[in-house]
Write a protein that holds these residues in place. Structure first.
Motif, PDB file in Angstrom:
ATOM      1  N   VAL A 265     -13.759   1.724   3.458  1.00 33.74           N
ATOM      2  CA  VAL A 265     -13.639   0.540   4.300  1.00 33.74           C
ATOM      3  C   VAL A 265     -14.213   0.833   5.679  1.00 33.74           C
ATOM      4  O   VAL A 265     -13.887   1.859   6.299  1.00 33.74           O
ATOM      5  CB  VAL A 265     -12.163   0.090   4.407  1.00 33.74           C
ATOM      6  N   ASP A 266     -15.059  -0.060   6.159  1.00 39.37           N
ATOM      7  CA  ASP A 266     -15.704   0.124   7.457  1.00 39.37           C
ATOM      8  C   ASP A 266     -15.021  -0.640   8.583  1.00 39.37           C
ATOM      9  O   ASP A 266     -15.239  -0.337   9.759  1.00 39.37           O
ATOM     10  CB  ASP A 266     -17.160  -0.336   7.371  1.00 39.37           C
ATOM     11  N   ALA A 267     -14.217  -1.645   8.235  1.00 41.21           N
ATOM     12  CA  ALA A 267     -13.520  -2.431   9.256  1.00 41.21           C
ATOM     13  C   ALA A 267     -12.268  -3.038   8.635  1.00 41.21           C
ATOM     14  O   ALA A 267     -12.296  -3.516   7.493  1.00 41.21           O
ATOM     15  CB  ALA A 267     -14.420  -3.536   9.814  1.00 41.21           C
TER      16      ALA A 267
ATOM     17  N   ALA B 145      -4.963   5.945   3.147  1.00 34.42           N
ATOM     18  CA  ALA B 145      -5.606   6.555   1.982  1.00 34.42           C
ATOM     19  C   ALA B 145      -6.483   5.540   1.252  1.00 34.42           C
ATOM     20  O   ALA B 145      -7.577   5.872   0.779  1.00 34.42           O
ATOM     21  CB  ALA B 145      -4.534   7.103   1.038  1.00 34.42           C
ATOM     22  N   TRP B 146      -6.015   4.284   1.175  1.00 34.09           N
ATOM     23  CA  TRP B 146      -6.806   3.238   0.509  1.00 34.09           C
ATOM     24  C   TRP B 146      -8.086   2.967   1.288  1.00 34.09           C
ATOM     25  O   TRP B 146      -9.154   2.793   0.694  1.00 34.09           O
ATOM     26  CB  TRP B 146      -5.969   1.963   0.394  1.00 34.09           C
TER      27      TRP B 146
ATOM     28  N   PHE C  84       0.819  -1.221   0.000  1.00 31.72           N
ATOM     29  CA  PHE C  84       0.000   0.000   0.000  1.00 31.72           C
ATOM     30  C   PHE C  84       0.851   1.269   0.000  1.00 31.72           C
ATOM     31  O   PHE C  84       0.320   2.361  -0.148  1.00 31.72           O
ATOM     32  CB  PHE C  84      -0.910   0.032   1.234  1.00 31.72           C
ATOM     33  N   GLY C  85       2.149   1.116   0.243  1.00 27.17           N
ATOM     34  CA  GLY C  85       2.983   2.304   0.378  1.00 27.17           C
ATOM     35  C   GLY C  85       3.036   2.811   1.799  1.00 27.17           C
ATOM     36  O   GLY C  85       2.968   4.029   2.033  1.00 27.17           O
ATOM     37  N   GLY C  86       3.154   1.871   2.742  1.00 22.24           N
ATOM     38  CA  GLY C  86       3.264   2.266   4.144  1.00 22.24           C
ATOM     39  C   GLY C  86       1.916   2.556   4.781  1.00 22.24           C
ATOM     40  O   GLY C  86       0.856   2.393   4.173  1.00 22.24           O
TER      41      GLY C  86
ATOM     42  N   ALA D 137      -2.061  -0.715  12.305  1.00 21.30           N
ATOM     43  CA  ALA D 137      -2.495   0.021  13.492  1.00 21.30           C
ATOM     44  C   ALA D 137      -2.460   1.526  13.249  1.00 21.30           C
ATOM     45  O   ALA D 137      -3.401   2.250  13.615  1.00 21.30           O
ATOM     46  CB  ALA D 137      -1.614  -0.349  14.681  1.00 21.30           C
ATOM     47  N   LYS D 138      -1.396   1.989  12.622  1.00 29.15           N
ATOM     48  CA  LYS D 138      -1.289   3.424  12.353  1.00 29.15           C
ATOM     49  C   LYS D 138      -2.325   3.869  11.328  1.00 29.15           C
ATOM     50  O   LYS D 138      -2.970   4.918  11.489  1.00 29.15           O
ATOM     51  CB  LYS D 138       0.119   3.758  11.858  1.00 29.15           C
ATOM     52  N   ALA D 139      -2.522   3.069  10.285  1.00 25.49           N
ATOM     53  CA  ALA D 139      -3.480   3.427   9.240  1.00 25.49           C
ATOM     54  C   ALA D 139      -4.900   3.459   9.782  1.00 25.49           C
ATOM     55  O   ALA D 139      -5.687   4.354   9.450  1.00 25.49           O
ATOM     56  CB  ALA D 139      -3.377   2.428   8.085  1.00 25.49           C
TER      57      ALA D 139
END
Length: 248
Positions: free
Chosen positions: A65-67, A58-59, A50-52, A84-86
């Protein structure tokens, strides 16, 4: 409800199967792309990074996305921290689906270590013919000249790339494995020490029972620490129930 599963594991595929039968749930499974011919789960599938953490966040937002469910391998530490960060950045609920680690049984001769490098340092004192079951990534840890006299049987899904151990035979295979098969493998190759990661689960556990029966020591690489404060589930069924609670 759109659920993104960071998968590539047996548990991730099973969870996708469970959620595919849920009315009103859209499932996307994300695979890292490290295996040439992965077993594809039902539902939508994307392959690649995903690019980090920021790219994943962003994705999540772009695809509504809900979960988010982190069902990656227990040793995919970087991805778990990125998840976790995303999830925090995108304000998306996150669940970690983690199979329990293995527990030593009576008669086991386990030697826990903290890394592949530590496992390599432990080998000369334990045996000469090594069954290396840590996958094709990280073989460089066993390629040093200090291990040149040791022979390695390397089992992986895809062929490994250099650097590799100097004396090595490659066995391309994919679990689940049977106890009878593992017994025969240890006998046929005269294995006197096994190296494994504490992946947990039943698919690759028979090698531990076979080693116990044969009196063969096992070097077990402990799992890396994951992000703290994350909701966890031990089985796909528990993870599916978590999704249902979010739906209300």
């Amino acid at each position: 409800m759109h659920v993104l599963i960071l998968g590539g594991t047996t548990e991730g595929r099973r969870l996708a199967e469970l959620l595919a039968d849920e009315a009103g749930v859209r499932v996307t499974s994300s695979l890292a792309g490290r295996v040439a011919a992965p077993r594809l789960p039902p539902g939508e599938v994307r392959v690649g990074g995903f690019g980090g953490a920021e790219g994943l966040a962003a994705w999540l937002a772009e695809h509504h996305v809900d979960a988010l469910i982190d069902a990656t391998h227990p040793f995919a530490g970087t991805m778990s921290f990125n998840a976790a960060k995303a999830a925090a950045l995108a304000h998306v609920p996150l669940l970690a689906l983690r199979r329990p680690g293995w527990v030593a049984a009576e008669g086991d001769d386990w030697h826990p270590v903290g890394s592949l490098e530590e496992a390599a340092r432990a080998l000369p004192a334990l045996g000469r013919r090594v069954f290396l079951t840590t996958g094709r990534m990280g073989l460089a840890s066993f390629a040093g000249p200090e291990l040149a006299d040791l022979w390695f049987l390397v089992r992986s899904v895809d062929a490994p790339e250099p650097p590799c151990p100097a004396r090595m035979e490659v066995l391309l295979d994919r679990g689940p494995f049977t106890l009878d098969g593992e017994r025969e493998l240890l006998r046929r190759h005269r294995v006197d020490v096994v190296v494994t990661k504490d992946s947990g689960g039943v698919a690759t556990a028979p090698k531990l029972a076979a080693a116990r029966e044969a009196g063969v020591p096992v070097v077990v690489v402990r799992r890396p620490a994951g992000p703290e404060g994350i909701a966890c589930a031990a089985t796909p069924e528990e993870a599916a129930a978590w999704v249902r609670t979010l739906r209300g």
